[in-house]
Write a protein that holds these residues in place. Structure first.
Motif: not given
Lengths: 403, 160
Positions: B150, B152, B155
């Motif tokens: 995970e 940012d 993706k």
């Protein structure tokens, strides 16, 4: 003994030494690659790439290096130099295979279109552009019905301008190329392409011994390829119309041992190729069919013009049992003259089985067996004064490395 | 005499049957061993894109993108394709499972593009760490990895 000139060896070694540095500096703008190969040929009869008749010829080696530099996303320059030894067809001297600047004037999600100028690889059939490097072609000897090694120089690239592009339609793609310019030709190839029907046929024409000056002339090439489902099916159509002229200097051709006077003249060839390829998992099947017309005007005193209508096709199946191995089977048929489908001088049937093995990613070992009937695509210059045989077999082995 | 011959015949048949069964067993066992040894078996290959990419991708799009036929995302950003070396297990897994072709078939497509001057090949990265780094930092980038963490900057694409 490997037939590698000192210069070749020097370039080969220096290229090897450069590898770690260049690879580290390769950016998205600058791309380069190189390949080197050494092959050997054995034939039961006739000479294939050197003195292979009942012996081993090693006159089958090549070295090439290409580079491409993108000044910006629209403008780039691409070129390749190579040295090849292909029996008497090529003697290992360096030549510029292609060198062109290209400008993309249209780029969006569905379409790309551009123009390029310079020495451009000819869009001829499905595989002409990838015939020169061992790791990109399917076999050591390409199907000669279409990719005739006797005409390699003139088929491979031409000088001029080309408009090219592609258009996406869902998961299908239409790509097109239209070339206009001038082709190359030399004495050996004029010898191979000229048609004059005197007794022994064109295979006995030997212009290579005279000091004439053949030159490429106006040439037009167009090719359209339609791919379905990102390349599962590929359909191609090629139209090629090169022209050559011959400026006579010393004026003698040796035809079947007899000298004939020569004069200025020209040769035109018109070829149409339809192509199909199917790819599914570890199988690739392809077939191509060519029809061509060659017209010789002048050149041979007393034979004002000669027409020859040729035809050829092949069917090829490649199976890849695993990622290191490929197995190829091919049946290749050439008719130099559609009105004569029996004489071995004008016809060749070649059944090929072969395999390629990659022990490491950059290494490729290829071997193949050719069971041949006919001599129409055998190099005339390799077989001068040789007692030719209609039925012959050849075994080839090649080791190559690419960067 | 006849009984003896019959017994002999049966025992020969038995031996043949046993040895045939043995060979078959060995063959099946070796195939199972090869399959279990195959390092690509347990590896996943998930498609990742830079966070700037907003296109809804279908699995069919991948073959189009990785064969370098599509050059731009729908917003006009250039697609930067990153791949691992041909011998890398994640690459093999990705080619076979996500694209449905062998790695060197894909390479053949790139060669065709490069050698005809009609396009260029993807950018090769040497490790999955470099893959993550390049996809994270290059707008319009697409690549693949075996394990997603995970974050940012990039993706994962879910094709379900």
């Amino acid at each position: 003994m490997l037939k590698m000139t000192r210069i070749k060896l020097l370039i080969f070694v220096s290229a090897l030494l450069c590898v770690p540095f260049v690879n580290a500096n390769m950016t998205d703008a600058l791309r380069w690659g190189a390949f080197v190969s050494q092959g050997m040929a054995y034939s039961s009869d006739n000479h294939l790439y050197g003195d292979s008749d009942d012996g081993m010829s090693t006159e089958l080696d090549e070295f090439g290096a290409w580079g491409s530099y993108a000044f910006n996303p629209s403008i780039s320059f691409t070129g390749q130099v190579s040295m090849r030894d292909l029996g008497a067809l090529e003697n290992g001297s360096a030549s510029v295979d292609y060198a062109f600047g290209s400008y993309l004037f249209l780029q969006n999600m569905d379409q790309v279109a551009g123009v390029r100028i310079g020495r451009i690889r000819s869009a001829f059939g499905l595989y002409n552009e990838i015939r020169d490097a061992p790791h990109t072609r399917s076999s050591i000897i390409m199907p000669q019905s279409i990719y005739n090694d006797r005409l390699r120089k003139t088929l491979f690239s031409s000088d001029g301008i080309e408009v090219y592009g592609s258009w996406q339609i869902d998961f299908n793609q239409l790509s097109y190329q239209f070339f206009y310019g001038e082709s190359h030709i030399d004495n050996d190839e004029i010898d191979e392409i000229s048609t004059v029907d005197i007794g022994g046929g064109l295979s006995d024409v030997d212009l290579a011994t005279v000091g004439g000056d053949p030159e490429g002339d106006e040439t037009f090439i167009a090719r359209v390829i339609y791919e379905i489902d990102a390349g599962t099916w590929r359909f191609g159509l090629t139209y090629s119309r090169p022209k050559y002229h011959y400026e006579d200097k010393t004026g003698v051709a040796v035809i079947g041992g007899v000298s004939f006077p020569l004069k200025d003249g020209s040769i035109r060839r018109r070829a149409i190729i339809s192509s199909i390829e199917y790819n599914h998992l570890d199988w690739s099947v392809s077939a191509e069919y060519i029809r061509d017309t060659r017209r010789t005007d002048g050149i041979f005193v007393g034979f004002d013009s000669g027409n020859s209508h040729g035809e050829g096709y092949y069917l090829q199946v490649i199976h890849r049992p695993n990622e290191r191995l490929d197995i190829i089977t091919r049946y290749d048929v050439s008719h130099q003259d559609r009105t004569d489908r029996s004489s071995p001088l004008n016809n060749t049937r070649d059944f090929t089985i072969g395999a390629g093995y990659r022990p490491k990613h950059n290494w490729l070992i290829r071997s193949e067996l050719h069971l041949v009937q006919g001599m129409s695509w055998l190099s005339t210059v390799d077989n001068v004064g040789v007692n030719s045989h209609e039925h012959w077999n050849a075994f080839l082995l090649q080791v190559s490395y690419h960067w | 005499m006849r009984e003896e011959a019959e017994i002999k015949r049966l025992s020969i048949a038995n031996v043949t049957l046993i040895s045939l069964r043995g060979i078959l067993t060995l063959f099946v066992a070796s195939v199972l061993i090869f399959l279990s040894l195959s390092p690509t078996h347990a590896i996943a290959a998930d498609v990742i894109v830079n966070n700037s990419v907003s296109d809804q991708l279908r699995e069919k799009d991948l073959r189009f993108i990785f064969s370098m036929k599509r050059r731009q995302w729908s917003d006009g950003t250039a697609i930067s394709v990153f791949v691992l070396p041909a011998a890398n297990d994640i690459h093999k897994k990705f080619c076979k499972e996500k694209l449905g072709i062998y790695p060197h078939q894909l390479e053949a497509v790139w060669y065709r593009l490069v050698y005809s001057g009609m396009g260029k090949a993807p950018i090769k990265v040497l490790s999955k760490e470099q893959m993550v780094e390049m996809v994270s930092t290059t707008p319009g980038a697409i690549g693949y990895i075996d394990t997603y963490v995970e974050n940012d900057t990039y993706k994962i694409i879910d094709f379900r």
